[in-house]
Design a protein around this motif. Structure first.
Motif: not given
Length: 200
Positions: A1-3, A24, A58, A136, A167
């Motif tokens: 999973m991306s940050r 980010d 995101d 998130r 993340a």
């Protein structure tokens, strides 16, 4: 999973902005003089107060998401938490998987009366409550202001663990230079209605 990535596009609140900024990193801190607009900014990002401009999480815009869903993805933890029922457990989702142990509570805390809680206990439980919806992004308004050193360390570790596991990212308001150095690699300051990098 991306940050996770949080982006402000020409965001304006009362006497603040327009601000354009991308966050980010896992952790960024925010400081500024009293009344400079730190809380107003966090509340605008959480879609709690009127504002102009746009916020994206995101890549998805705040304006395209129902407010209640946005506030689960972007969780705001105020300096003074709000409690609307008599029992602690009434403030947590019934299906939430909450781990109270890292902040020094047992599962019986759900049966406690709000009236018996100290300001520090309320602050710790407000943090657990925010994490229970698996956001998130965390917007933290002096989240350890009412905590002693031991509980501050517990809270900082809990947040770091959560950000690492999911993340996610956190934007902290803190006036403590030592805490800024401990928890974040990027430091921001509100000054004259704008945001600038802060050198520690």
């Amino acid at each position: 999973m991306s940050r996770a990535a949080l982006e402000l596009q020409a965001l304006s609140t009362h006497h603040l902005g327009p601000l354009s900024l991308r966050i980010d990193e896992a952790n960024a801190t925010l400081t500024g003089a009293s009344g400079s607009g730190k809380t107003l900014l966090l509340r605008a990002i959480a879609d709690l107060d009127p504002h102009q401009g746009e916020v994206l999480l995101d890549g998805q815009s705040q304006s395209s998401v129902p407010a209640n869903q946005w506030r689960q993805r972007v969780a705001y933890v105020p300096a003074e938490s709000h409690w609307w029922s008599d029992r602690v457990g009434d403030h947590f989702p019934t299906d939430a998987k909450c781990d109270f142990k890292p902040l020094g509570f047992g599962p019986d805390v759900l049966d406690w009366e709000i009236s018996r809680l100290s300001s520090g206990e309320r602050q710790r439980l407000a943090l657990v409550r925010a994490l229970s919806v698996r956001p998130r992004a965390l917007l933290l308004d002096e989240p350890t202001a009412n905590l002693d050193q031991a509980n501050t360390q517990r809270a900082e570790q809990l947040i770091a663990d959560y950000l690492g596991q999911h993340a996610a990212l956190a934007l902290w308001v803190t006036h403590n230079p030592e805490q800024r150095r401990r928890v974040a690699s990027r430091h921001l300051e509100i000054h004259d209605g704008n945001i600038r990098a802060l050198d520690l």
